[in-house]
Scaffold this active site. Structure first.
Site, PDB file in Angstrom:
ATOM      1  N   SER A  23      -9.484 -13.051  19.195  1.00  0.00           N
ATOM      2  CA  SER A  23      -9.706 -12.409  17.895  1.00  0.00           C
ATOM      3  C   SER A  23     -10.366 -11.049  18.078  1.00  0.00           C
ATOM      4  CB  SER A  23     -10.580 -13.287  16.992  1.00  0.00           C
ATOM      5  OG  SER A  23     -11.780 -13.632  17.652  1.00  0.00           O
ATOM      6  N   THR A 155       0.850  -0.091 -27.981  1.00  0.00           N
ATOM      7  CA  THR A 155       0.890  -1.538 -27.739  1.00  0.00           C
ATOM      8  C   THR A 155       2.374  -1.841 -27.550  1.00  0.00           C
ATOM      9  OG1 THR A 155       1.121  -2.131 -30.059  1.00  0.00           O
ATOM     10  CG2 THR A 155      -1.126  -1.959 -29.231  1.00  0.00           C
ATOM     11  N   HIS A 156       2.679  -2.749 -26.638  1.00  0.00           N
ATOM     12  CA  HIS A 156       4.082  -3.010 -26.277  1.00  0.00           C
ATOM     13  C   HIS A 156       4.771  -1.740 -25.777  1.00  0.00           C
ATOM     14  CE1 HIS A 156       3.683  -6.824 -28.598  1.00  0.00           C
ATOM     15  NE2 HIS A 156       2.922  -6.044 -29.352  1.00  0.00           N
ATOM     16  N   SER A 277      10.928  15.196  -2.351  1.00  0.00           N
ATOM     17  CA  SER A 277      12.086  14.412  -1.947  1.00  0.00           C
ATOM     18  C   SER A 277      12.791  15.130  -0.803  1.00  0.00           C
ATOM     19  CB  SER A 277      13.031  14.274  -3.148  1.00  0.00           C
ATOM     20  OG  SER A 277      14.348  14.015  -2.708  1.00  0.00           O
ATOM     21  N   LYS A 283      12.287  17.575  -7.005  1.00  0.00           N
ATOM     22  CA  LYS A 283      11.392  16.442  -7.242  1.00  0.00           C
ATOM     23  C   LYS A 283       9.946  16.700  -6.842  1.00  0.00           C
ATOM     24  CE  LYS A 283      12.207  12.765  -8.408  1.00  0.00           C
ATOM     25  NZ  LYS A 283      12.807  11.635  -7.716  1.00  0.00           N
ATOM     26  N   GLU A 290       1.893   5.564  -7.055  1.00  0.00           N
ATOM     27  CA  GLU A 290       2.830   4.454  -6.804  1.00  0.00           C
ATOM     28  C   GLU A 290       2.306   3.529  -5.715  1.00  0.00           C
ATOM     29  OE1 GLU A 290       7.237   5.892  -7.162  1.00  0.00           O
ATOM     30  OE2 GLU A 290       6.004   7.550  -6.478  1.00  0.00           O
ATOM     31  N   TYR A 317     -16.147 -26.759  10.840  1.00  0.00           N
ATOM     32  CA  TYR A 317     -15.458 -25.591  11.395  1.00  0.00           C
ATOM     33  C   TYR A 317     -14.118 -25.993  12.005  1.00  0.00           C
ATOM     34  CZ  TYR A 317     -14.097 -21.549  14.064  1.00  0.00           C
ATOM     35  OH  TYR A 317     -13.367 -20.491  14.554  1.00  0.00           O
ATOM     36  N   GLN A 322     -10.523 -18.593  11.795  1.00  0.00           N
ATOM     37  CA  GLN A 322     -10.409 -17.265  12.413  1.00  0.00           C
ATOM     38  C   GLN A 322      -9.432 -16.373  11.630  1.00  0.00           C
ATOM     39  OE1 GLN A 322     -10.623 -16.894  16.745  1.00  0.00           O
ATOM     40  NE2 GLN A 322      -8.562 -16.072  16.702  1.00  0.00           N
ATOM     41  N   LYS A 325     -10.318 -13.223   8.805  1.00  0.00           N
ATOM     42  CA  LYS A 325     -10.829 -11.860   8.983  1.00  0.00           C
ATOM     43  C   LYS A 325      -9.830 -10.760   8.631  1.00  0.00           C
ATOM     44  CE  LYS A 325     -12.739 -13.618  12.621  1.00  0.00           C
ATOM     45  NZ  LYS A 325     -13.240 -14.826  11.930  1.00  0.00           N
TER      46      LYS A 325
HETATM   47  N1  ARG Z   1     -13.305 -16.176  16.649  1.00  0.00           N
HETATM   48  C1  ARG Z   1     -13.807 -17.338  16.000  1.00  0.00           C
HETATM   49  C2  ARG Z   1     -13.573 -17.215  14.498  1.00  0.00           C
HETATM   50  O1  ARG Z   1     -13.336 -16.156  14.060  1.00  0.00           O
HETATM   51  C3  ARG Z   1     -15.279 -17.443  16.255  1.00  0.00           C
HETATM   52  C4  ARG Z   1     -15.779 -18.844  16.217  1.00  0.00           C
HETATM   53  C5  ARG Z   1     -15.185 -19.621  17.328  1.00  0.00           C
HETATM   54  N2  ARG Z   1     -15.728 -20.928  17.426  1.00  0.00           N
HETATM   55  C6  ARG Z   1     -15.164 -21.841  18.220  1.00  0.00           C
HETATM   56  N3  ARG Z   1     -15.736 -22.985  18.256  1.00  0.00           N
HETATM   57  N4  ARG Z   1     -14.096 -21.597  18.908  1.00  0.00           N
HETATM   58  O2  ARG Z   1     -13.623 -18.161  13.775  1.00  0.00           O
END
Ligand code: ARG
Length: 458
Positions: A23, A155-156, A277, A283, A290, A317, A322, A325
Site C-alpha cells: 500500500s 422552476t422546472h 475546440s 468555440k 463541465e 480488522y 486497506q 485509502k
Molecule cells: N496497509 C494496511 C492498511 O492500510 C495497514 C494495516 C495492516 N495490518 C495488517 N495486519 N496487515 O490497512
C-alpha cells in the site's frame, strides 16, 4: 530484506504478492501523520516506563529527522517494505540502531493505520473548510454587487418569478455553509484516538491513552479496541460530505454552463478559464465547469466504493480495509480542486447585466396579479384562475403583460383598479416578497450583512 514476520515463514514472499499487497505507493501520503503519531507513542511508552529517557530521546530524534526527509522529498519509499508504517520503522532502525525495534511495542498496524487516517482526515477537513469559506466569501461579494440586478428565477427550468440576483448567490452560499456543517460532523466522528487498541483486544501495557490523545489533539479516546480497529465510519462521513458538496458544485456549474450559452447569455466566461475546440474555430467551451459537474460522479463512486468494501466485513480488522485509502485521497483532492475551480470561475466571470436588464418581468409577474386579487378578498384559487385566463388571452393576442390596459384587466375581474398596473414591474415584484427569507431588497440587504459578519468580511 527481512520481513517482520519472517520468523514464522519458510518461503520468501512471491513477487506478485508483494506488488499486490503493498500500500506504500499510496499510503506514503500519510507519512507525516504516521511520524507524528509515532512520536506521541514514544512519549506514551516513556510515561508507562517501557522506554528509558535515553531511548525515547533517540527514537524521537530519529523520527524527527525522518520527518525532514519526508517533507523535503528525500525519503525513498520501498515497495518490499509494504506500507508507510514499515518504511518509517525500517528507516528508523537504520538511523538509530536496535532501539528502533522498540517503537512498535504495544502497537499494531491495525490501531496505527486507523490513527493515521483520523489525524489525516481532521487536518484535511479543516483545509477543506478553508476552501469552502473562500468560495462563500466570493458568493457574498457577488451578492453585494448584484442587489440591483433583477433576473428571472426558474422552476422546472421555466421562468418563474423575478428575483434580485443577489438572492441566487446567497442561495448557494447557504448550500456551501451546510457543507461545512457536514464536514465538521465528519471531523467530530474522526476525533477519537484508536491508538492503544493494539491488533484487536487491547494492549498488555498500562498506556495512558488519554495522555496520547492529548498529545495528538484528539478530543476522545476510542472506548472499545475491537471497533476502534474495525471502524471506518469517519471516512464514510468525510466521503459523504465530499459527495454532497460535489453535488452542490455540479448544480452551480450546470447553471453557469447554461447561463454562458448564447441562448441565455447571462454570463461571459473569461478566456483564461475556458478551452477551445480542435475543429470548430468559433468555440469557447466551459470545460472547468463541465469537469466540476463530471467529477461529482467519482465523488459519489468513492463513497459507494467504501460502503461496499465495508459491507459484511467480519469484526475486527480485515485487510480489505486497506482499500479505504485511495477513495479517500481521491475525494479530498478532487473536491479541493473543484472548490478552487468554482471560485475562480465565479470571480472571473462577467455578468452581462444588459442581457439581464432586458428582462423586465414578463409573464413571471402573473403571480403578483393573482396576489393583488387575493388582497381584494378573492380566494387564491379563483384569483389563480382569473390570471390564468389573462395569460391565455395575452398569449393568444401575442401581447406582453406590460402592455395590458385597464380595460382589458377589468374584462377579467372588476376587482382590478388602477394600481394593479403598477404591479407589472420586476423590481416591485421582487420587493413584495416581504416574508423572511424572500428576495425583497430589505431582506437581502439584511442577509448580506449577516453573511458578511459570519464570514468575517466585516
Ligand atoms: N496497509 C494496511 C492498511 O492500510 C495497514 C494495516 C495492516 N495490518 C495488517 N495486519 N496487515 O490497512
Amino acid at each position: 530484506m527481512q520481513k517482520p514476520w519472517e520468523g514464522r515463514f519458510k518461503e520468501k514472499t512471491e513477487g506478485f504478492v508483494e506488488r499486490f499487497t503493498q500500500s506504500v505507493s499510496f499510503d506514503k501520503g500519510l507519512a507525516l501523520w504516521d511520524i507524528r503519531q509515532s512520536i506521541a507513542h514514544v512519549k506514551t511508552l516513556l510515561k508507562a516506563g517501557i522506554l528509558s529517557e535515553e531511548e525515547a530521546e533517540k527514537l524521537i530524534q530519529g523520527l524527527s529527522s525522518i520527518e525532514r526527509e519526508v517533507s523535503e522529498g528525500r525519503f525513498a519509499f520501498r515497495q518490499e517494505l509494504e506500507d508507510v508504517h514499515m518504511n518509517v520503522e525500517f528507516r528508523l532502525t537504520e538511523k538509530v540502531g536496535d532501539v528502533g525495534g522498540k517503537l512498535h511495542t504495544a502497537r499494531s498496524r491495525n490501531d496505527q493505520i486507523a490513527t493515521d487516517e483520523r489525524l489525516y482526515i481532521k487536518d484535511n477537513i479543516l483545509y477543506m473548510c478553508g476552501l469552502l469559506k473562500e468560495l462563500r466569501k466570493t458568493l457574498v461579494r457577488l451578492a453585494e454587487k448584484s442587489v440591483e440586478v433583477i433576473a428571472p428565477s426558474y422552476t422546472h427550468l421555466q421562468r418563474a418569478q423575478p428575483i434580485r440576483l443577489a438572492h441566487y448567490f446567497l442561495a448557494y452560499r447557504e448550500a456551501f455553509l451546510s457543507d461545512e456543517k457536514r464536514f465538521m460532523d465528519a471531523f467530530r466522528s474522526a476525533d477519537a484516538l484508536p491508538l492503544g487498541s493494539g491488533a484487536v483486544a487491547g494492549v498488555d501495557f498500562p498506556l495512558d491513552r488519554f495522555y496520547t490523545a492529548e498529545l495528538l489533539g484528539f478530543n476522545r479516546v476510542c472506548r472499545n479496541s475491537m471497533i476502534a480497529t474495525a471502524d471506518r465510519d469517519f471516512i464514510l462521513d468525510a466521503l459523504y460530505a465530499c459527495a454532497v458538496c460535489g453535488m452542490h458544485l455540479s448544480r452551480l456549474a450546470e447553471d453557469l454552463i447554461l447561463w454562458s450559452t448564447e441562448e441565455f447569455g447571462f454570463v461571459d466566461l473569461p478566456d483564461r478559464l475556458c478551452t477551445g475546440s480542435s475543429i470548430m474555430p468559433q468555440k469557447k467551451n466551459p470545460d472547468v465547469l463541465e469537469l466540476i459537474r463530471g467529477k461529482t460522479g467519482r465523488l459519489y463512486g468513492n463513497l459507494m466504493s467504501l460502503l461496499t468494501t465495508l459491507k459484511a466485513l467480519p469484526m475486527s480488522y480485515d485487510r480489505d480495509l486497506q482499500e479505504d485509502k485511495e477513495p479517500l485521497f481521491d475525494s479530498l483532492k478532487t473536491l479541493a480542486d473543484c472548490l478552487e475551480g468554482a471560485r475562480l470561475v465565479l470571480e472571473g466571470m462577467n455578468l452581462r447585466a444588459n442581457k439581464m436588464k432586458s428582462f423586465s418581468g414578463g409573464f413571471t409577474l402573473m403571480t403578483d396579479l393573482a396576489n393583488y386579487l387575493v388582497l381584494k378578498g378573492l380566494p387564491f384559487r379563483q384569483a389563480h384562475h382569473v390570471v390564468g385566463s389573462i395569460t391565455a388571452y395575452l398569449l393568444e393576442k401575442g401581447k406582453k403583460p406590460e402592455e395590458l390596459t385597464m380595460e382589458e384587466l377589468r374584462n377579467f375581474s372588476d376587482l382590478f383598479e388602477k394600481d394593479a398596473l403598477s404591479l407589472l414591474d420586476a423590481f416591485t415584484s421582487a420587493d413584495r416578497k416581504v416574508a423572511y427569507g424572500g428576495t425583497s431588497k430589505e431582506d437581502i440587504l439584511e442577509r448580506i450583512h449577516v453573511a458578511k459578519r459570519e464570514e468575517g468580511l466585516i
